[in-house]
Every structure is written in C-alpha cells, then in structure tokens.
Design an enzyme around this catalytic site. Sequence first.
Site, PDB file in Angstrom:
ATOM      1  N   LYS A   1     -17.037  -3.660  36.159  1.00  0.00           N
ATOM      2  CA  LYS A   1     -17.101  -2.414  37.018  1.00  0.00           C
ATOM      3  C   LYS A   1     -16.638  -2.473  38.434  1.00  0.00           C
ATOM      4  O   LYS A   1     -15.983  -1.384  38.779  1.00  0.00           O
ATOM      5  CB  LYS A   1     -18.773  -2.309  37.096  1.00  0.00           C
ATOM      6  CG  LYS A   1     -19.607  -2.290  35.632  1.00  0.00           C
ATOM      7  CD  LYS A   1     -21.109  -1.764  35.877  1.00  0.00           C
ATOM      8  CE  LYS A   1     -21.684  -2.743  37.039  1.00  0.00           C
ATOM      9  NZ  LYS A   1     -21.914  -4.021  36.357  1.00  0.00           N
TER      10      LYS A   1
ATOM     11  N   ARG B   1     -29.835   0.624  37.909  1.00  0.00           N
ATOM     12  CA  ARG B   1     -29.817  -0.706  37.063  1.00  0.00           C
ATOM     13  C   ARG B   1     -31.204  -0.567  36.052  1.00  0.00           C
ATOM     14  O   ARG B   1     -31.127  -1.325  35.133  1.00  0.00           O
ATOM     15  CB  ARG B   1     -29.984  -2.081  37.832  1.00  0.00           C
ATOM     16  CG  ARG B   1     -28.867  -2.674  38.044  1.00  0.00           C
ATOM     17  CD  ARG B   1     -29.090  -3.884  38.973  1.00  0.00           C
ATOM     18  NE  ARG B   1     -28.105  -4.790  38.693  1.00  0.00           N
ATOM     19  CZ  ARG B   1     -27.007  -5.182  39.457  1.00  0.00           C
ATOM     20  NH1 ARG B   1     -26.753  -4.256  40.412  1.00  0.00           N
ATOM     21  NH2 ARG B   1     -26.201  -6.195  39.249  1.00  0.00           N
TER      22      ARG B   1
ATOM     23  N   ARG C   1     -14.372 -15.403  38.282  1.00  0.00           N
ATOM     24  CA  ARG C   1     -14.410 -14.358  39.473  1.00  0.00           C
ATOM     25  C   ARG C   1     -14.514 -14.850  40.898  1.00  0.00           C
ATOM     26  O   ARG C   1     -15.262 -16.042  41.131  1.00  0.00           O
ATOM     27  CB  ARG C   1     -15.606 -13.612  39.202  1.00  0.00           C
ATOM     28  CG  ARG C   1     -15.802 -12.383  40.009  1.00  0.00           C
ATOM     29  CD  ARG C   1     -16.670 -11.377  39.297  1.00  0.00           C
ATOM     30  NE  ARG C   1     -17.830 -11.458  39.624  1.00  0.00           N
ATOM     31  CZ  ARG C   1     -19.109 -10.664  39.217  1.00  0.00           C
ATOM     32  NH1 ARG C   1     -18.606  -9.511  39.010  1.00  0.00           N
ATOM     33  NH2 ARG C   1     -20.311 -11.329  39.486  1.00  0.00           N
TER      34      ARG C   1
ATOM     35  N   ARG D   1     -19.285 -16.975  43.612  1.00  0.00           N
ATOM     36  CA  ARG D   1     -20.677 -16.382  43.826  1.00  0.00           C
ATOM     37  C   ARG D   1     -21.749 -17.418  43.390  1.00  0.00           C
ATOM     38  O   ARG D   1     -21.458 -17.625  42.351  1.00  0.00           O
ATOM     39  CB  ARG D   1     -20.866 -15.072  43.545  1.00  0.00           C
ATOM     40  CG  ARG D   1     -20.657 -14.001  44.368  1.00  0.00           C
ATOM     41  CD  ARG D   1     -20.366 -12.627  43.635  1.00  0.00           C
ATOM     42  NE  ARG D   1     -21.616 -12.271  42.995  1.00  0.00           N
ATOM     43  CZ  ARG D   1     -22.047 -11.109  42.304  1.00  0.00           C
ATOM     44  NH1 ARG D   1     -20.982 -10.265  42.402  1.00  0.00           N
ATOM     45  NH2 ARG D   1     -23.104 -10.761  41.769  1.00  0.00           N
TER      46      ARG D   1
ATOM     47  N   ARG E   1     -29.053 -13.248  34.175  1.00  0.00           N
ATOM     48  CA  ARG E   1     -28.727 -11.795  34.829  1.00  0.00           C
ATOM     49  C   ARG E   1     -28.540 -10.752  33.315  1.00  0.00           C
ATOM     50  O   ARG E   1     -28.868  -9.854  33.307  1.00  0.00           O
ATOM     51  CB  ARG E   1     -27.413 -11.868  35.737  1.00  0.00           C
ATOM     52  CG  ARG E   1     -27.702 -12.320  37.235  1.00  0.00           C
ATOM     53  CD  ARG E   1     -26.697 -12.854  37.902  1.00  0.00           C
ATOM     54  NE  ARG E   1     -25.399 -11.599  38.255  1.00  0.00           N
ATOM     55  CZ  ARG E   1     -24.429 -11.648  38.333  1.00  0.00           C
ATOM     56  NH1 ARG E   1     -23.888 -13.073  38.479  1.00  0.00           N
ATOM     57  NH2 ARG E   1     -23.634 -10.773  38.645  1.00  0.00           N
TER      58      ARG E   1
HETATM   59  P1  AMP Z   1     -24.119  -7.291  41.742  1.00  0.00           P
HETATM   60  O1  AMP Z   1     -23.008  -7.684  42.950  1.00  0.00           O
HETATM   61  O2  AMP Z   1     -23.838  -5.718  41.406  1.00  0.00           O
HETATM   62  O3  AMP Z   1     -24.004  -8.159  40.593  1.00  0.00           O
HETATM   63  O4  AMP Z   1     -25.498  -7.680  42.354  1.00  0.00           O
HETATM   64  C1  AMP Z   1     -25.932  -8.938  42.804  1.00  0.00           C
HETATM   65  C2  AMP Z   1     -27.205  -8.967  43.056  1.00  0.00           C
HETATM   66  O5  AMP Z   1     -27.804  -8.045  43.966  1.00  0.00           O
HETATM   67  C3  AMP Z   1     -28.137  -8.688  41.765  1.00  0.00           C
HETATM   68  O6  AMP Z   1     -28.184  -9.726  40.655  1.00  0.00           O
HETATM   69  C4  AMP Z   1     -29.434  -8.414  42.386  1.00  0.00           C
HETATM   70  O7  AMP Z   1     -30.070  -9.342  42.813  1.00  0.00           O
HETATM   71  C5  AMP Z   1     -29.086  -7.432  43.467  1.00  0.00           C
HETATM   72  N1  AMP Z   1     -28.973  -5.795  43.087  1.00  0.00           N
HETATM   73  C6  AMP Z   1     -27.969  -5.114  43.309  1.00  0.00           C
HETATM   74  N2  AMP Z   1     -28.186  -3.910  42.978  1.00  0.00           N
HETATM   75  C7  AMP Z   1     -29.269  -3.794  42.713  1.00  0.00           C
HETATM   76  C8  AMP Z   1     -30.281  -2.937  42.153  1.00  0.00           C
HETATM   77  N3  AMP Z   1     -29.636  -1.637  41.899  1.00  0.00           N
HETATM   78  N4  AMP Z   1     -31.337  -3.125  41.845  1.00  0.00           N
HETATM   79  C9  AMP Z   1     -32.004  -4.238  42.132  1.00  0.00           C
HETATM   80  N5  AMP Z   1     -31.067  -5.275  42.611  1.00  0.00           N
HETATM   81  C10 AMP Z   1     -29.969  -5.238  42.691  1.00  0.00           C
END
Ligand code: AMP
Length: 224
Positions: free
Chosen positions: A19, A94, A130, A163, A174
């Site tokens: 994404k 989400r 990544r 990460r 996740r």
């Molecule tokens: P991402 O970079 O989108 O994979 O997000 C990394 C982490 O940030 C996720 O695993 C969550 O811990 C937190 N996070 C990001 N977006 C959200 C969301 N919309 N709701 C809750 N936690 C989020």
Amino acid sequence: MEKFSSFVFVFLGPPGAGKGLLASRLSDRKGMPHISTGNLLREECRKDSPLGREVKELIEKGHLVSDECILKVLQERLRREDCRHGCILDGFPRTAWQAVLLDNLVDSERQIPIEVTLDDKVIEERLSGRRLCPSCSAGYHVTYAPPRKANICDHCSTPLILRKDDAPEIVRERLRIFREQYAPLIDHYRSGERKPASVSSLASPDECFADLLFKIESRIPLSI
Ligand code: AMP
C-alpha cells in the site's frame, strides 16, 4: 473539526501488501500528500513525545493503538495546508469503526477506496526485504524498490533500517489482527456507494501502479 472537503484516496489491505509504495507513487502523480498513520506514529516515537511514548510498545508488538491516539495525529495532519486539494490515506481506517470515524471527517462520496491484495505467504517473504528511512519515512524494498545506493535513502542519505515490527513473529501477529478486522471493514466500503477498486500487488511495482491508475481513472471526477 470541520468536514474535510477535498477528495481522499483510501488505501485498504494487509500490512506488507505494498500500500505504501502505491500510495507514494499516487502521491507523486496527483501532487497530493501521502499520509501514512504508521509513519505519523513512528514520527511521534522518534520525537519521544508523550503520544509517542504511549504508543511505542504497541507498535513494536504489532498491536493497534487506540482510536483516540490515531484520530489525534490524523486530524492534526489533515488540518495542514498541503491537504487542501486532497490527500492519500494509507493505514487508516483499519477497522469498521475507524471507517465510521473517517466518514465523520470526510463525506463518503469524497472517499476513493482502493483495496490492495496479496497472499499471506508472499507478504511474509516481502516484509523481510522491506527497509525504512528513519529520518524522512521513505519506504524501500531490497528487490522490488531498491534505493539508488545500497541501504541509503535516496532523498536524505540516511542509512535505512528494518522495522522492528517486520520481524517474522510480529508480522504473523499483525496479519492475525488484520484478518480479524478486515471483513467488516471492507464490507463497510463494499456496501457503500463508491465500491473499492481492487488491485493485486503481485506483479512488478510499475505494472501494479499502471493497473491502479487504470482502475481508478473511471471512478474519479476529471478534476482530480
Ligand atoms: P503501518 O506502518 O501502517 O504498518 O503501521 C504501523 C503500526 O502503527 C501498526 O502496527 C499499529 O500499531 C499502528 N497503527 C497505524 N495505523 C493505525 C490505525 N489506523 N489504527 C491503529 N493502529 C495503527
């Protein structure tokens, strides 16, 4: 907050499906900011702000942070001047409830949902390659989207990192959380007026992006 009046592209799909990469290319193409809620939260962690301290452990474990925290960073970001002509959301909503929260911020007719799909096995493989720039948040992949110079950010020359939440056991957690939340979330969009465009990210980034453009052109007003 007053309702956001511009168009918002909304990227949906599993973590690691690509994404971020597609959203960032669409951002260059449309001249709209790419807003990744994950990047906004990681930035808070880096600044060691009270909010960053609150969410750091949850992020490292691969758990979702509270809706309250997410809304706070998102609303602040949407208020910025560069969002005036629209933006590209990646990582929010989400859950079905977050989709309702988004509808309160942006009318559903102004949202353009895009579903990115990829098989879990491929996701696990891809996430190990990544890389992230800890300074400007640019995302890379050692095979699919490598930086010009190995392991160095193209934009700010900072060494790239892996990460913590891309470790295999956290990725599985996740994906588990994603699967729990996704059916009601995507139903929210499928039952709405503007159906999500569905794009597989199995092919090369160029092919996937071409497919994305083809699928969204017919769904968006000519002005954007
Ligand atoms: P991402 O970079 O989108 O994979 O997000 C990394 C982490 O940030 C996720 O695993 C969550 O811990 C937190 N996070 C990001 N977006 C959200 C969301 N919309 N709701 C809750 N936690 C989020």
